[in-house]
Scaffold this motif. Structure first.
Motif, mmCIF file in Angstrom:
data_model
loop_
_atom_site.group_PDB
_atom_site.id
_atom_site.type_symbol
_atom_site.label_atom_id
_atom_site.label_comp_id
_atom_site.label_asym_id
_atom_site.label_seq_id
_atom_site.Cartn_x
_atom_site.Cartn_y
_atom_site.Cartn_z
ATOM 1 N N ASP A 172 -26.683 24.578 21.091
ATOM 2 C CA ASP A 172 -25.814 25.703 20.760
ATOM 3 C C ASP A 172 -24.358 25.359 21.076
ATOM 4 O O ASP A 172 -24.046 24.225 21.467
ATOM 5 C CB ASP A 172 -26.268 26.975 21.485
ATOM 6 C CG ASP A 172 -26.171 26.871 23.011
ATOM 7 O OD1 ASP A 172 -25.442 25.985 23.513
ATOM 8 O OD2 ASP A 172 -26.827 27.672 23.691
ATOM 9 N N ARG A 173 -23.469 26.327 20.934
ATOM 10 C CA ARG A 173 -22.045 26.060 21.110
ATOM 11 C C ARG A 173 -21.696 25.673 22.536
ATOM 12 O O ARG A 173 -20.673 25.023 22.788
ATOM 13 C CB ARG A 173 -21.238 27.292 20.681
ATOM 14 C CG ARG A 173 -21.345 27.582 19.183
ATOM 15 C CD ARG A 173 -20.665 28.869 18.818
ATOM 16 N NE ARG A 173 -20.829 29.167 17.382
ATOM 17 C CZ ARG A 173 -20.408 30.288 16.807
ATOM 18 N NH1 ARG A 173 -19.790 31.215 17.541
ATOM 19 N NH2 ARG A 173 -20.592 30.474 15.515
ATOM 20 N N ARG A 174 -22.536 26.069 23.456
ATOM 21 C CA ARG A 174 -22.322 25.685 24.863
ATOM 22 C C ARG A 174 -23.060 24.385 25.192
ATOM 23 O O ARG A 174 -23.184 24.035 26.364
ATOM 24 C CB ARG A 174 -22.784 26.809 25.796
ATOM 25 C CG ARG A 174 -21.992 28.097 25.634
ATOM 26 C CD ARG A 174 -22.485 29.143 26.629
ATOM 27 N NE ARG A 174 -21.777 30.408 26.470
ATOM 28 C CZ ARG A 174 -21.988 31.489 27.221
ATOM 29 N NH1 ARG A 174 -22.936 31.455 28.177
ATOM 30 N NH2 ARG A 174 -21.307 32.587 27.020
ATOM 31 N N LYS A 175 -23.562 23.747 24.169
ATOM 32 C CA LYS A 175 -24.290 22.481 24.291
ATOM 33 C C LYS A 175 -25.566 22.616 25.122
ATOM 34 O O LYS A 175 -25.960 21.711 25.855
ATOM 35 C CB LYS A 175 -23.385 21.390 24.875
ATOM 36 C CG LYS A 175 -22.217 21.041 23.967
ATOM 37 C CD LYS A 175 -21.424 19.849 24.489
ATOM 38 C CE LYS A 175 -20.304 19.487 23.519
ATOM 39 N NZ LYS A 175 -19.528 18.323 23.988
ATOM 40 N N PRO A 195 -32.910 27.159 15.281
ATOM 41 C CA PRO A 195 -31.548 27.687 15.225
ATOM 42 C C PRO A 195 -31.497 29.051 14.543
ATOM 43 O O PRO A 195 -32.209 29.299 13.557
ATOM 44 C CB PRO A 195 -30.799 26.621 14.418
ATOM 45 C CG PRO A 195 -31.555 25.357 14.682
ATOM 46 C CD PRO A 195 -33.001 25.783 14.772
ATOM 47 N N GLU A 196 -30.650 29.924 15.044
ATOM 48 C CA GLU A 196 -30.579 31.298 14.556
ATOM 49 C C GLU A 196 -30.205 31.361 13.077
ATOM 50 O O GLU A 196 -30.708 32.212 12.338
ATOM 51 C CB GLU A 196 -29.569 32.090 15.379
ATOM 52 C CG GLU A 196 -29.521 33.570 15.034
ATOM 53 C CD GLU A 196 -28.580 34.336 15.950
ATOM 54 O OE1 GLU A 196 -28.266 35.491 15.622
ATOM 55 O OE2 GLU A 196 -28.166 33.782 16.975
ATOM 56 N N ASP A 197 -29.337 30.447 12.630
ATOM 57 C CA ASP A 197 -28.921 30.513 11.226
ATOM 58 C C ASP A 197 -30.061 30.131 10.283
ATOM 59 O O ASP A 197 -30.007 30.433 9.080
ATOM 60 C CB ASP A 197 -27.695 29.631 10.976
ATOM 61 C CG ASP A 197 -27.977 28.146 11.230
ATOM 62 O OD1 ASP A 197 -28.987 27.852 11.900
ATOM 63 O OD2 ASP A 197 -27.192 27.308 10.773
ATOM 64 N N ILE A 198 -31.114 29.494 10.802
ATOM 65 C CA ILE A 198 -32.303 29.223 9.985
ATOM 66 C C ILE A 198 -33.230 30.434 9.984
ATOM 67 O O ILE A 198 -33.682 30.893 8.935
ATOM 68 C CB ILE A 198 -33.054 27.979 10.501
ATOM 69 C CG1 ILE A 198 -32.202 26.727 10.331
ATOM 70 C CG2 ILE A 198 -34.390 27.820 9.770
ATOM 71 C CD1 ILE A 198 -32.839 25.468 10.882
ATOM 72 N N VAL A 199 -33.484 30.969 11.170
ATOM 73 C CA VAL A 199 -34.384 32.132 11.290
ATOM 74 C C VAL A 199 -33.857 33.315 10.491
ATOM 75 O O VAL A 199 -34.624 34.060 9.869
ATOM 76 C CB VAL A 199 -34.565 32.516 12.773
ATOM 77 C CG1 VAL A 199 -35.400 33.781 12.900
ATOM 78 C CG2 VAL A 199 -35.224 31.373 13.538
ATOM 79 N N LEU A 200 -32.538 33.474 10.469
ATOM 80 C CA LEU A 200 -31.925 34.588 9.747
ATOM 81 C C LEU A 200 -31.366 34.152 8.391
ATOM 82 O O LEU A 200 -30.645 34.904 7.738
ATOM 83 C CB LEU A 200 -30.789 35.194 10.583
ATOM 84 C CG LEU A 200 -31.193 35.728 11.966
ATOM 85 C CD1 LEU A 200 -29.974 36.244 12.714
ATOM 86 C CD2 LEU A 200 -32.253 36.819 11.846
#
Length: 315
Positions: A106-109, A116-121
């Motif tokens: 994630d963005r905090r590494k 990943p959330e952009d896949i699930v959603l």
């Protein structure tokens, strides 16, 4: 295993997907086939497959979509059934960058434990691609003729729940379960399995699996019917032998004092020891139903039992 190999080869041959779908599939393949490792303070991405076409597909995507070089290594593993080859795709120098690009950090590494959330959603093409990637990484499919299942071994419960969630978006009910020390997502309904194979891009394998499963079920049904008929024949033969012995004993007890219709039924039983009651009824003169012949033999035996009991009381 041949059909499973065919499914994964068919999925690896898909080359008309949009970039978003390719990224979703790549992320799922890495997540379900291995993941991230720390070696000398560097993030290494490694994914291991039982299918060479699947490994090559991922290696090509890592280069074409993300711009990184990777190594494809053949690994021999000893299994209970013998030696098996596995194919490992490894990214050393750019592992951290690839992990961020695929969303596995994630963005905090921090490592993403599910998907990943952009896949699930994401859109439906991403959802299909994620399931495709998970299956290519660690999917299993039942052999035709056996209990139906499509199953994916997951790296953890979060990944399993993510797969269940995205399957629901495809209108398919999947179940997460724990088997020994592994998390799995399973489909057992044959129609759902066929539909999932088609959705993730393996229509040819779906038709083959469904056809072989139907053939196997037909053979299994035929075998069950044959076994059922065979068991019925054995039971009928055993009952006929027992009835013949009882009729012989009844004739000894009653002697000549037997009503003619009962004597005729008993004699038919002795003359045709392997025949069914229905066959005995057809042999009677005049022919009668199997219930009628059974009733006459039953009354003959009851009469003999009554006479024997009277003689025992008088003795």
């Amino acid at each position: 295993m041949a059909l499973l190999d065919d499914v994964k080869s068919e999925l690896a041959s898909i080359d008309n997907e949009l970039p978003q779908a390719k990224k979703a599939q790549s992320a799922a393949m890495i997540r379900f086939a291995g993941g991230l490792h720390i070696i000398q303070r560097h993030i290494v991405v490694e994914a291991q497959f039982d299918s060479l076409p699947a490994a090559r597909w991922l290696q090509n995507m890592i280069k074409d979509v993300y711009g990184h070089d990777s190594d494809l290594i053949e690994v021999a593993r000893q299994t209970p059934s013998g030696q098996a080859l596995r194919y490992s795709v490894r990214v050393l120098k750019a592992g951290g960058a690839l992990a961020l690009q695929t969303g596995l950090l994630d963005r905090r590494k921090r490592p993403v434990r599910g998907l990943p959330e952009d896949i699930v959603l994401g859109n439906i093409s991403q959802i299909k691609a994620a399931w495709r990637g998970a299956f290519m990484a660690h999917g299993e499919l039942s052999d035709p003729g056996k209990a139906s299942y499509l199953e994916i071994v997951c790296p953890g419960s979060e990944a399993a729940l993510a797969l269940v969630q995205v399957a629901r978006r495809l209108g398919i009910k999947a179940k997460a379960r724990q088997v020994r020390s592994s998390e799995r997502v399973t489909l057992r309904d044959p129609d759902a399995i066929e539909r999932m194979l088609i959705l993730i891009g393996a229509p040819k394998a779906a038709r083959e699996w469904t056809g072989k499963r139907s053939d196997g079920e037909s053979r299994g049904k035929a075998n069950r019917l044959a076994n059922f008929d065979d068991a019925n024949m054995r039971r009928s033969a055993k009952a006929a032998v027992e009835a013949s012995a009882k009729v012989t004993e009844a004739f000894k007890i009653l002697g000549d004092d037997i009503p003619e219709n009962l004597r005729a039924a008993g004699q038919l039983r002795l003359d045709h020891r392997d025949a069914s009651l229905e066959e005995l009824g057809r042999l009677a003169d005049p022919p009668v139903t199997k219930d009628a012949i059974a009733g006459r033999i039953r009354r003959l035996l009851q009469l003999a039992q009554k006479v024997r009991k009277q003689r025992e009381e008088q003795a």
